[in-house]
Write a protein that holds these residues in place. Structure first.
Motif, PDB file in Angstrom:
ATOM      1  N   SER A 134       8.429   8.357  41.291  1.00  0.00           N
ATOM      2  CA  SER A 134       7.935   6.942  41.659  1.00  0.00           C
ATOM      3  C   SER A 134       6.435   6.802  41.181  1.00  0.00           C
ATOM      4  CB  SER A 134       8.174   6.678  43.001  1.00  0.00           C
ATOM      5  OG  SER A 134       7.676   7.515  43.837  1.00  0.00           O
ATOM      6  N   PHE A 135       5.943   7.693  40.921  1.00  0.00           N
ATOM      7  CA  PHE A 135       4.283   7.551  40.607  1.00  0.00           C
ATOM      8  C   PHE A 135       3.939   6.525  39.651  1.00  0.00           C
ATOM      9  CE2 PHE A 135       0.730   8.758  37.810  1.00  0.00           C
ATOM     10  CZ  PHE A 135      -0.577   8.489  38.829  1.00  0.00           C
ATOM     11  N   SER A 136       4.684   6.556  38.417  1.00  0.00           N
ATOM     12  CA  SER A 136       4.476   5.894  37.161  1.00  0.00           C
ATOM     13  C   SER A 136       4.715   4.285  37.452  1.00  0.00           C
ATOM     14  CB  SER A 136       4.944   6.206  35.819  1.00  0.00           C
ATOM     15  OG  SER A 136       6.433   6.297  36.060  1.00  0.00           O
ATOM     16  N   THR A 137       5.725   4.035  38.199  1.00  0.00           N
ATOM     17  CA  THR A 137       6.190   2.580  38.305  1.00  0.00           C
ATOM     18  C   THR A 137       5.541   1.726  39.037  1.00  0.00           C
ATOM     19  OG1 THR A 137       8.737   3.550  38.117  1.00  0.00           O
ATOM     20  CG2 THR A 137       8.120   1.280  39.440  1.00  0.00           C
TER      21      THR A 137
ATOM     22  N   LEU B  34      -4.037   0.225  48.439  1.00  0.00           N
ATOM     23  CA  LEU B  34      -2.880  -0.538  47.948  1.00  0.00           C
ATOM     24  C   LEU B  34      -2.073   0.149  47.052  1.00  0.00           C
ATOM     25  CD1 LEU B  34      -1.466  -3.353  47.955  1.00  0.00           C
ATOM     26  CD2 LEU B  34      -2.669  -3.885  45.806  1.00  0.00           C
ATOM     27  N   PHE B  35      -2.753   1.009  46.169  1.00  0.00           N
ATOM     28  CA  PHE B  35      -1.831   1.753  45.404  1.00  0.00           C
ATOM     29  C   PHE B  35      -1.150   2.880  46.319  1.00  0.00           C
ATOM     30  CE2 PHE B  35      -1.741   5.937  43.350  1.00  0.00           C
ATOM     31  CZ  PHE B  35      -0.619   5.608  42.046  1.00  0.00           C
TER      32      PHE B  35
ATOM     33  N   THR C  97      -4.094  -6.161  37.313  1.00  0.00           N
ATOM     34  CA  THR C  97      -5.457  -5.674  37.583  1.00  0.00           C
ATOM     35  C   THR C  97      -5.750  -4.750  36.493  1.00  0.00           C
ATOM     36  OG1 THR C  97      -5.059  -3.600  38.783  1.00  0.00           O
ATOM     37  CG2 THR C  97      -5.317  -5.769  39.843  1.00  0.00           C
ATOM     38  N   ASN C  98      -6.968  -4.401  36.298  1.00  0.00           N
ATOM     39  CA  ASN C  98      -7.561  -3.405  35.474  1.00  0.00           C
ATOM     40  C   ASN C  98      -7.814  -2.035  36.068  1.00  0.00           C
ATOM     41  OD1 ASN C  98      -8.615  -2.585  32.667  1.00  0.00           O
ATOM     42  ND2 ASN C  98     -10.762  -3.224  33.098  1.00  0.00           N
ATOM     43  N   TYR C  99      -6.844  -1.728  36.883  1.00  0.00           N
ATOM     44  CA  TYR C  99      -7.074  -0.438  37.414  1.00  0.00           C
ATOM     45  C   TYR C  99      -6.578   0.850  36.751  1.00  0.00           C
ATOM     46  CZ  TYR C  99      -6.494   2.660  41.328  1.00  0.00           C
ATOM     47  OH  TYR C  99      -6.557   3.741  42.233  1.00  0.00           O
ATOM     48  N   THR C 100      -7.446   1.575  36.659  1.00  0.00           N
ATOM     49  CA  THR C 100      -6.856   2.898  35.990  1.00  0.00           C
ATOM     50  C   THR C 100      -7.189   4.072  36.770  1.00  0.00           C
ATOM     51  OG1 THR C 100      -9.253   3.131  35.079  1.00  0.00           O
ATOM     52  CG2 THR C 100      -7.990   2.047  33.723  1.00  0.00           C
TER      53      THR C 100
ATOM     54  N   ASP D 129       2.194   1.219  36.882  1.00  0.00           N
ATOM     55  CA  ASP D 129       2.359   0.505  35.783  1.00  0.00           C
ATOM     56  C   ASP D 129       2.427  -1.208  36.458  1.00  0.00           C
ATOM     57  OD1 ASP D 129       2.226   2.506  34.029  1.00  0.00           O
ATOM     58  OD2 ASP D 129       4.423   2.560  33.783  1.00  0.00           O
ATOM     59  N   LYS D 130       2.803  -1.327  37.595  1.00  0.00           N
ATOM     60  CA  LYS D 130       2.987  -2.479  38.309  1.00  0.00           C
ATOM     61  C   LYS D 130       1.582  -2.986  38.698  1.00  0.00           C
ATOM     62  CE  LYS D 130       7.719  -2.419  40.112  1.00  0.00           C
ATOM     63  NZ  LYS D 130       8.530  -2.597  41.500  1.00  0.00           N
ATOM     64  N   ILE D 131       0.582  -2.169  39.237  1.00  0.00           N
ATOM     65  CA  ILE D 131      -0.650  -2.613  39.475  1.00  0.00           C
ATOM     66  C   ILE D 131      -1.563  -2.992  38.037  1.00  0.00           C
ATOM     67  CG2 ILE D 131      -2.756  -1.837  40.694  1.00  0.00           C
ATOM     68  CD1 ILE D 131      -1.253  -0.405  42.670  1.00  0.00           C
ATOM     69  N   ARG D 132      -1.401  -2.141  37.152  1.00  0.00           N
ATOM     70  CA  ARG D 132      -1.909  -2.601  35.826  1.00  0.00           C
ATOM     71  C   ARG D 132      -1.651  -3.653  35.411  1.00  0.00           C
ATOM     72  NH1 ARG D 132      -1.452   0.337  31.835  1.00  0.00           N
ATOM     73  NH2 ARG D 132      -3.371   0.418  30.929  1.00  0.00           N
TER      74      ARG D 132
END
Length: 247
Positions: free
Chosen positions: A136-139, A117-118, A148-151, A142-145
């Protein structure tokens, strides 16, 4: 270019893990060691190296504009759009996130739904705006974080240099001409001239420290060089034979 980089799970649906390495790099370590170090040991499913110098998206955008990586108006439009969605400069308040700018030349991932998904959302941003995926990576992250608890494991760039080495693109190598052969330099020097001084032959010295010519002294010939045999007389009795008086 970004289709195989970000959508590997679409190209290889049965693959469990993948390792993306840019064409300018060469892998010099067993891939299993990379998975163990950056995924299994960190209990992560996605790993990417940080940028070696920049960690703020706004600084990265200005660097791309200065280097002519993409159209400046398109980069400005993308940054303005992200600012309206809540993009802020990087600060210590974002810790434990250590950077907003990845290097992007190496991606280590496990093919599970959250990482798929990411990368799909990341590809959508690259396709919608500019191909500079660092912006565009950080945007997307941060939306997924937020939901969710995704790191994501963002390791140091010096760690990346331990398992890949810098290479060159094929088109660049084709334009390079081979180095010229080493030139053969002759070290033969002419002999010093011979001049006449007072009727004698002289030869000028090649040593620059002497200014006066050196006169060649002729060798002695004749009687001085002739070997002379001297008889040695031994004093003995008068009755001794003549053969005993000479040695």
């Amino acid at each position: 270019m970004n289709v195989p980089k970000l959508l590997l799970h679409r190209l290889f649906p049965n693959a469990r893990y993948s390792l993306w390495v840019d064409a300018k790099l060469e892998l010099v370590v067993d891939p299993i060691q990379i998975l163990e170090r950056f995924l299994w040991r960190k209990n992560a499913s996605f790993a990417i190296s940080r940028h070696y110098r920049r960690f703020d998206v706004f600084v990265e955008a200005e660097a791309n504009k200065a280097a002519g990586k993409y159209d400046n108006a398109s980069i400005d439009f993308q940054i303005d759009f992200y600012k309206k969605e809540g993009l802020t400069p990087y600060s210590a308040a974002k810790l434990p996130i250590t950077s907003d700018v990845p290097e992007g030349c190496v991606i280590v991932r496990e093919h599970i739904p959250i990482t798929n998904l990411f990368t799909c959302l990341w590809f959508n941003e690259v396709d919608r705006f500019t191909s500079r995926d660092q912006i565009s990576f950080s945007t997307v992250r941060d939306k997924i974080r937020l939901k969710t608890n995704y790191t994501i494991n963002m390791f140091l760039d010096c760690e990346r240099r331990n398992f890949v080495i810098q290479g060159y693109h094929r088109d660049l190598l084709e334009h390079w001409s081979p180095p010229p052969p080493p030139s053969v330099i002759s070290n033969v020097h002419p002999s010093p001239p011979i001049v006449m001084v007072d009727g004698s032959l002289t030869k000028t010295s090649t040593n620059t420290s002497t200014s006066r010519p050196t006169k060649m002294v002729p060798t002695k010939r004749g009687k001085d060089r002739r070997w002379r045999r001297h008889r040695k007389i031994v004093i003995g009795s008068k009755n001794a034979s003549t053969s005993n008086n000479f040695v």
